[in-house]
Design a protein around this motif. Structure first.
Motif, PDB file in Angstrom:
ATOM      1  N   VAL A 294       0.149  77.225  21.832  1.00 48.90           N
ATOM      2  CA  VAL A 294      -0.157  76.839  20.451  1.00 48.90           C
ATOM      3  C   VAL A 294      -0.311  75.313  20.368  1.00 48.90           C
ATOM      4  N   GLY A 295       0.584  74.579  21.016  1.00 48.39           N
ATOM      5  CA  GLY A 295       0.495  73.119  21.037  1.00 48.39           C
ATOM      6  C   GLY A 295      -0.785  72.625  21.705  1.00 48.39           C
ATOM      7  N   MET A 296      -1.280  73.363  22.709  1.00 43.20           N
ATOM      8  CA  MET A 296      -2.520  72.973  23.389  1.00 43.20           C
ATOM      9  C   MET A 296      -3.717  73.008  22.452  1.00 43.20           C
ATOM     10  N   VAL A 297      -3.742  73.966  21.553  1.00 46.49           N
ATOM     11  CA  VAL A 297      -4.835  74.037  20.583  1.00 46.49           C
ATOM     12  C   VAL A 297      -4.823  72.787  19.709  1.00 46.49           C
ATOM     13  N   VAL A 298      -3.664  72.410  19.232  1.00 48.92           N
ATOM     14  CA  VAL A 298      -3.520  71.192  18.426  1.00 48.92           C
ATOM     15  C   VAL A 298      -3.933  69.978  19.252  1.00 48.92           C
ATOM     16  N   SER A 299      -3.496  69.927  20.478  1.00 50.95           N
ATOM     17  CA  SER A 299      -3.789  68.804  21.356  1.00 50.95           C
ATOM     18  C   SER A 299      -5.280  68.681  21.666  1.00 50.95           C
ATOM     19  N   TYR A 300      -5.941  69.798  21.925  1.00 47.81           N
ATOM     20  CA  TYR A 300      -7.381  69.731  22.215  1.00 47.81           C
ATOM     21  C   TYR A 300      -8.150  69.204  21.016  1.00 47.81           C
ATOM     22  N   ARG A 301      -7.854  69.739  19.838  1.00 46.80           N
ATOM     23  CA  ARG A 301      -8.588  69.310  18.641  1.00 46.80           C
ATOM     24  C   ARG A 301      -8.396  67.805  18.407  1.00 46.80           C
TER      25      ARG A 301
ATOM     26  N   THR B 277     -18.813  74.097  27.662  1.00 47.39           N
ATOM     27  CA  THR B 277     -17.747  74.416  26.698  1.00 47.39           C
ATOM     28  C   THR B 277     -17.181  73.158  26.047  1.00 47.39           C
ATOM     29  N   GLY B 278     -17.810  72.005  26.288  1.00 49.37           N
ATOM     30  CA  GLY B 278     -17.336  70.765  25.684  1.00 49.37           C
ATOM     31  C   GLY B 278     -16.002  70.294  26.224  1.00 49.37           C
ATOM     32  N   GLY B 279     -15.669  70.708  27.431  1.00 51.03           N
ATOM     33  CA  GLY B 279     -14.422  70.283  28.051  1.00 51.03           C
ATOM     34  C   GLY B 279     -13.254  71.217  27.795  1.00 51.03           C
ATOM     35  N   ARG B 280     -13.468  72.281  27.043  1.00 50.69           N
ATOM     36  CA  ARG B 280     -12.359  73.188  26.710  1.00 50.69           C
ATOM     37  C   ARG B 280     -11.748  73.835  27.951  1.00 50.69           C
ATOM     38  N   VAL B 281     -12.600  74.285  28.864  1.00 51.44           N
ATOM     39  CA  VAL B 281     -12.087  74.945  30.075  1.00 51.44           C
ATOM     40  C   VAL B 281     -11.311  73.943  30.931  1.00 51.44           C
ATOM     41  N   GLY B 282     -11.885  72.756  31.132  1.00 50.71           N
ATOM     42  CA  GLY B 282     -11.194  71.717  31.899  1.00 50.71           C
ATOM     43  C   GLY B 282      -9.880  71.324  31.249  1.00 50.71           C
ATOM     44  N   PHE B 283      -9.887  71.202  29.923  1.00 52.77           N
ATOM     45  CA  PHE B 283      -8.678  70.859  29.181  1.00 52.77           C
ATOM     46  C   PHE B 283      -7.612  71.930  29.381  1.00 52.77           C
ATOM     47  N   LEU B 284      -8.017  73.193  29.299  1.00 50.51           N
ATOM     48  CA  LEU B 284      -7.079  74.297  29.492  1.00 50.51           C
ATOM     49  C   LEU B 284      -6.505  74.269  30.909  1.00 50.51           C
ATOM     50  N   VAL B 285      -7.351  74.055  31.898  1.00 51.90           N
ATOM     51  CA  VAL B 285      -6.891  74.014  33.286  1.00 51.90           C
ATOM     52  C   VAL B 285      -5.902  72.866  33.496  1.00 51.90           C
ATOM     53  N   VAL B 286      -6.254  71.661  33.019  1.00 55.36           N
ATOM     54  CA  VAL B 286      -5.355  70.506  33.160  1.00 55.36           C
ATOM     55  C   VAL B 286      -4.017  70.794  32.493  1.00 55.36           C
ATOM     56  N   ASN B 287      -4.051  71.364  31.293  1.00 51.96           N
ATOM     57  CA  ASN B 287      -2.809  71.633  30.580  1.00 51.96           C
ATOM     58  C   ASN B 287      -1.986  72.735  31.220  1.00 51.96           C
ATOM     59  N   LEU B 288      -2.649  73.759  31.749  1.00 50.24           N
ATOM     60  CA  LEU B 288      -1.902  74.820  32.431  1.00 50.24           C
ATOM     61  C   LEU B 288      -1.266  74.307  33.721  1.00 50.24           C
ATOM     62  N   VAL B 289      -2.000  73.467  34.459  1.00 51.57           N
ATOM     63  CA  VAL B 289      -1.431  72.878  35.671  1.00 51.57           C
ATOM     64  C   VAL B 289      -0.250  71.985  35.309  1.00 51.57           C
ATOM     65  N   SER B 290      -0.415  71.173  34.261  1.00 55.20           N
ATOM     66  CA  SER B 290       0.670  70.260  33.886  1.00 55.20           C
ATOM     67  C   SER B 290       1.860  70.998  33.277  1.00 55.20           C
ATOM     68  N   LEU B 291       1.647  72.205  32.789  1.00 51.87           N
ATOM     69  CA  LEU B 291       2.744  73.003  32.227  1.00 51.87           C
ATOM     70  C   LEU B 291       3.754  73.396  33.299  1.00 51.87           C
ATOM     71  N   VAL B 292       3.328  73.391  34.547  1.00 54.43           N
ATOM     72  CA  VAL B 292       4.225  73.705  35.661  1.00 54.43           C
ATOM     73  C   VAL B 292       5.373  72.687  35.731  1.00 54.43           C
ATOM     74  N   ILE B 293       5.100  71.460  35.358  1.00 50.81           N
ATOM     75  CA  ILE B 293       6.120  70.400  35.458  1.00 50.81           C
ATOM     76  C   ILE B 293       7.318  70.686  34.546  1.00 50.81           C
ATOM     77  N   PRO B 294       7.134  70.837  33.212  1.00 48.87           N
ATOM     78  CA  PRO B 294       8.309  71.132  32.380  1.00 48.87           C
ATOM     79  C   PRO B 294       8.906  72.520  32.647  1.00 48.87           C
ATOM     80  N   LEU B 295       8.056  73.485  33.046  1.00 49.40           N
ATOM     81  CA  LEU B 295       8.601  74.802  33.390  1.00 49.40           C
ATOM     82  C   LEU B 295       9.531  74.713  34.592  1.00 49.40           C
TER      83      LEU B 295
END
Length: 156
Positions: A59-66, A82-100
């Protein structure tokens, strides 16, 4: 030249941090309601903090992308169809590994399961490390600089 670059990076960095703070606030509130309840002590996903963290951060990623697309990096070129949406999602999913990883260590290796421990592990330590990675990766792979033009008008 170097001072212009530093000024540009610091401006982008400041806007990136403001957008990130808003997205983090959304994720933080949602995570704590899901895991620790809304002032009731135990949330519906108390036994499942990792899926709750992922859900809250999606949910936070949607706010962050916009915010990133329309404000923090508005002057940068959109990447891909896709205007960077796919790349943004990939970067955020990869970075989500850190706090997880930080949350996993805190919860399961150290046995800390309170609200303070969860939030320090995931939303202070993990978020801090993840933010540095996301800023670098977003500038590098998602929101690229527009190509400079030579005097003849061709991209350099």
């Amino acid at each position: 030249m170097a001072s212009r670059r530093l000024q540009r990076i610091s401006g982008e960095g400041a806007r990136f941090l403001v957008v990130g703070a808003l997205a983090t606030l959304v994720s933080l509130v949602l995570f704590n309601v899901l895991v620790h309840g809304a002032g009731m002590g135990v949330g519906a996903m108390n036994s499942w903090p990792l899926p709750a963290f992922i859900l809250a951060n999606l949910v936070g990623m949607v706010v962050s992308y916009r915010g990133s697309r329309s404000w923090a990096f508005r002057h940068r070129t959109e990447v891909g169809p896709t205007g960077g949406r796919v790349g943004f999602l990939v970067v955020n999913l990869v970075s989500l590994v850190i706090p997880l990883t930080c949350l996993t260590i805190s919860r399961y290796a150290l046995g800390l399961d309170g609200a303070l421990a969860d939030n320090v592990a995931a939303n202070v330590v993990g978020l801090g490390l993840g933010t540095v990675f996301r800023f670098w990766a977003s500038r590098r792979y998602v929101f690229r600089r527009r190509p400079r033009r030579s005097r003849a008008g061709a991209a350099v």
